[in-house]
Enzyme design. Structure first.
Site, mmCIF file in Angstrom:
data_model
loop_
_atom_site.group_PDB
_atom_site.id
_atom_site.type_symbol
_atom_site.label_atom_id
_atom_site.label_comp_id
_atom_site.label_asym_id
_atom_site.label_seq_id
_atom_site.Cartn_x
_atom_site.Cartn_y
_atom_site.Cartn_z
ATOM 1 N N GLY A 1 0.813 -1.212 0.000
ATOM 2 C CA GLY A 1 0.000 0.000 0.000
ATOM 3 C C GLY A 1 0.843 1.257 0.000
ATOM 4 N N CYS A 2 1.035 1.813 1.181
ATOM 5 C CA CYS A 2 1.681 3.119 1.285
ATOM 6 C C CYS A 2 3.167 3.091 0.939
ATOM 7 C CB CYS A 2 1.455 3.692 2.680
ATOM 8 S SG CYS A 2 -0.306 3.912 3.065
ATOM 9 N N VAL A 3 3.853 1.985 1.226
ATOM 10 C CA VAL A 3 5.269 1.892 0.858
ATOM 11 C C VAL A 3 5.404 1.851 -0.663
ATOM 12 C CG1 VAL A 3 7.346 0.457 0.945
ATOM 13 C CG2 VAL A 3 5.969 0.798 3.013
ATOM 14 N N SER B 1 4.465 5.237 -2.255
ATOM 15 C CA SER B 1 5.489 6.250 -1.996
ATOM 16 C C SER B 1 6.745 5.997 -2.817
ATOM 17 C CB SER B 1 5.828 6.288 -0.502
ATOM 18 O OG SER B 1 4.696 6.650 0.273
#
Length: 200
Positions: free
Chosen positions: A136-138, A141
């Site tokens: 998800g966020c990793v 980013s």
């Protein structure tokens, strides 16, 4: 092909907050091993006065309007209200007053934030990424990092996910297309070169 480490790194600690590290919560998982891997990276960055940026996800609107359409897809955002301890950095990590806190609303640390300006102002060329979740966020980013001209280095032992399959697939995909997936040992060796140059 590897991107390789650059000359001016920053450590980006993505969403290692209670909402994601408490397995009893909707979005939580057991990240004990990953947190242990993050600790020496934080120590090395702090020892060399390298920029350390922690991110969190916070929603302030009572009806979650500031979560937008994502609230329809991901019901767990209800655990990320600003008045909750869930959005605080996990206390096992050494989050210092000299570190930065980046508040975001969506997956990527870049989307809707001033992260690019923060990095450019410090002439950062390399982002060492740790945290959660890998898929998800990793991942979001890391993709945005390379698209904005930074070198994303994802530390394998220091990123985690609720799904082992999603974790492994995301690391494979990131390493193939967008980032370097690096080991904890090689990242610490890289950071040690900055420690050796810092004043005693």
């Amino acid at each position: 092909m590897k991107i390789g480490f650059g000359e001016r790194p920053a450590l980006l600690v993505i969403d290692v907050i209670n909402a994601f590290t408490n397995p009893q919560l909707m979005l939580g998982a057991n990240l004990d091993d990953e947190i242990e891997a993050m600790k020496p990276l934080l120590d090395a960055a702090h020892a060399s006065d390298l920029p350390v940026i922690f991110s969190t996800v916070i929603y302030d609107d009572a009806d979650l309007k500031d979560a937008g359409i994502w609230a329809f897809k991901q019901k767990g955002v209800v655990t990320l209200r600003g008045d909750s301890d869930n959005v605080k950095v996990d206390p096992r990590l050494d989050f210092r007053k000299t570190d930065s806190l980046l508040v975001k609303k969506y997956a990527s640390c870049f989307f809707g934030t001033d992260l690019v300006a923060r990095l450019v102002s410090q002439r950062i060329d390399t982002l060492i990424l740790v945290g959660c979740t890998t898929s998800g966020c990793v991942r979001a980013s890391a993709v945005d990092a390379v698209q904005n001209g930074f070198r994303p280095m994802v530390v394998r032992e220091a990123v985690g996910d609720r799904s082992a399959a999603a974790h492994e697939q995301s690391l494979f995909d990131l390493n193939a297309k967008y980032a370097d997936v690096v080991s904890l040992a090689e990242t610490l060796d890289y950071l040690a070169s900055f420690t050796s140059h810092s004043p005693s």
